[in-house]
Motif scaffolding. Structure first.
Motif, PDB file in Angstrom:
ATOM      1  N   HIS A 246       0.804  -1.218   0.000  1.00  0.00           N
ATOM      2  CA  HIS A 246       0.000   0.000   0.000  1.00  0.00           C
ATOM      3  C   HIS A 246       0.846   1.282   0.000  1.00  0.00           C
ATOM      4  O   HIS A 246       0.302   2.370  -0.150  1.00  0.00           O
ATOM      5  N   GLU A 247       2.149   1.154   0.165  1.00  0.00           N
ATOM      6  CA  GLU A 247       3.007   2.343   0.232  1.00  0.00           C
ATOM      7  C   GLU A 247       2.946   3.209  -1.022  1.00  0.00           C
ATOM      8  O   GLU A 247       2.846   4.433  -0.908  1.00  0.00           O
ATOM      9  N   PRO A 248       3.008   2.635  -2.232  1.00  0.00           N
ATOM     10  CA  PRO A 248       2.945   3.501  -3.422  1.00  0.00           C
ATOM     11  C   PRO A 248       1.637   4.303  -3.508  1.00  0.00           C
ATOM     12  O   PRO A 248       1.656   5.483  -3.850  1.00  0.00           O
ATOM     13  N   ALA A 249       0.519   3.666  -3.192  1.00  0.00           N
ATOM     14  CA  ALA A 249      -0.764   4.378  -3.240  1.00  0.00           C
ATOM     15  C   ALA A 249      -0.805   5.473  -2.180  1.00  0.00           C
ATOM     16  O   ALA A 249      -1.315   6.571  -2.431  1.00  0.00           O
ATOM     17  N   ARG A 250      -0.278   5.200  -1.020  1.00  0.00           N
ATOM     18  CA  ARG A 250      -0.236   6.211   0.051  1.00  0.00           C
ATOM     19  C   ARG A 250       0.634   7.389  -0.370  1.00  0.00           C
ATOM     20  O   ARG A 250       0.272   8.548  -0.174  1.00  0.00           O
ATOM     21  N   LYS A 251       1.764   7.079  -0.980  1.00  0.00           N
ATOM     22  CA  LYS A 251       2.662   8.135  -1.453  1.00  0.00           C
ATOM     23  C   LYS A 251       1.978   8.972  -2.539  1.00  0.00           C
ATOM     24  O   LYS A 251       2.102  10.199  -2.544  1.00  0.00           O
ATOM     25  N   ASP A 252       1.242   8.305  -3.426  1.00  0.00           N
ATOM     26  CA  ASP A 252       0.511   9.031  -4.473  1.00  0.00           C
ATOM     27  C   ASP A 252      -0.499   9.998  -3.871  1.00  0.00           C
ATOM     28  O   ASP A 252      -0.608  11.139  -4.312  1.00  0.00           O
ATOM     29  N   ILE A 253      -1.233   9.538  -2.869  1.00  0.00           N
ATOM     30  CA  ILE A 253      -2.229  10.415  -2.237  1.00  0.00           C
ATOM     31  C   ILE A 253      -1.558  11.605  -1.572  1.00  0.00           C
ATOM     32  O   ILE A 253      -2.004  12.736  -1.710  1.00  0.00           O
ATOM     33  N   LYS A 254      -0.482  11.349  -0.859  1.00  0.00           N
ATOM     34  CA  LYS A 254       0.207  12.440  -0.171  1.00  0.00           C
ATOM     35  C   LYS A 254       0.775  13.444  -1.164  1.00  0.00           C
ATOM     36  O   LYS A 254       0.756  14.653  -0.917  1.00  0.00           O
ATOM     37  N   GLY A 255       1.252  12.970  -2.300  1.00  0.00           N
ATOM     38  CA  GLY A 255       1.866  13.847  -3.287  1.00  0.00           C
ATOM     39  C   GLY A 255       0.903  14.438  -4.292  1.00  0.00           C
ATOM     40  O   GLY A 255       1.214  15.403  -4.985  1.00  0.00           O
ATOM     41  N   ARG A 256      -0.283  13.865  -4.347  1.00  0.00           N
ATOM     42  CA  ARG A 256      -1.265  14.293  -5.347  1.00  0.00           C
ATOM     43  C   ARG A 256      -1.569  15.780  -5.252  1.00  0.00           C
ATOM     44  O   ARG A 256      -1.693  16.468  -6.257  1.00  0.00           O
ATOM     45  N   TRP A 257      -1.661  16.301  -4.056  1.00  0.00           N
ATOM     46  CA  TRP A 257      -2.077  17.694  -3.885  1.00  0.00           C
ATOM     47  C   TRP A 257      -0.950  18.682  -4.148  1.00  0.00           C
ATOM     48  O   TRP A 257      -1.162  19.882  -4.154  1.00  0.00           O
ATOM     49  N   LEU A 258       0.250  18.165  -4.444  1.00  0.00           N
ATOM     50  CA  LEU A 258       1.336  19.045  -4.865  1.00  0.00           C
ATOM     51  C   LEU A 258       1.170  19.461  -6.326  1.00  0.00           C
ATOM     52  O   LEU A 258       1.826  20.390  -6.792  1.00  0.00           O
ATOM     53  N   HIS A 259       0.289  18.754  -7.026  1.00  0.00           N
ATOM     54  CA  HIS A 259       0.026  19.021  -8.442  1.00  0.00           C
ATOM     55  C   HIS A 259      -1.483  19.228  -8.607  1.00  0.00           C
ATOM     56  O   HIS A 259      -2.213  18.282  -8.906  1.00  0.00           O
TER      57      HIS A 259
END
Length: 78
Positions: A44-57
């Motif tokens: 689940h780490e990649p999906a969690r990282k995507d969510i955390k980083g999503r709002w940077l873009h």
């Protein structure tokens, strides 16, 4: 009430989330990812990282959000 899975939202598993709105389900999946990663689930780490980083873009994040809301709207009611 409608149902979406973790994988429908970009995650790696078939955990189901139930809600009246897409936002309900998005919040449940966010908590699911936090809990899974905290428990050491590396899948689940990649999906969690995507969510955390999503709002940077903002553009990319709004595209994801709008697509998720549309997918939710297209689901049948449970």
């Amino acid at each position: 009430m409608k149902t979406m899975t973790c994988s429908q939202l970009g995650g790696p598993c078939t955990q189901e989330f139930h809600g009246e709105t897409a936002d309900d389900i998005i919040h449940q999946q966010d908590q699911h990812l936090k809990d899974a990663v905290a428990a050491g689930d590396t899948a689940h780490e990649p999906a969690r990282k995507d969510i955390k980083g999503r709002w940077l873009h903002p553009k990319k994040s709004m595209d994801w959000y709008n697509n998720t809301k549309q997918a939710f709207a297209n689901l049948p009611v449970d």
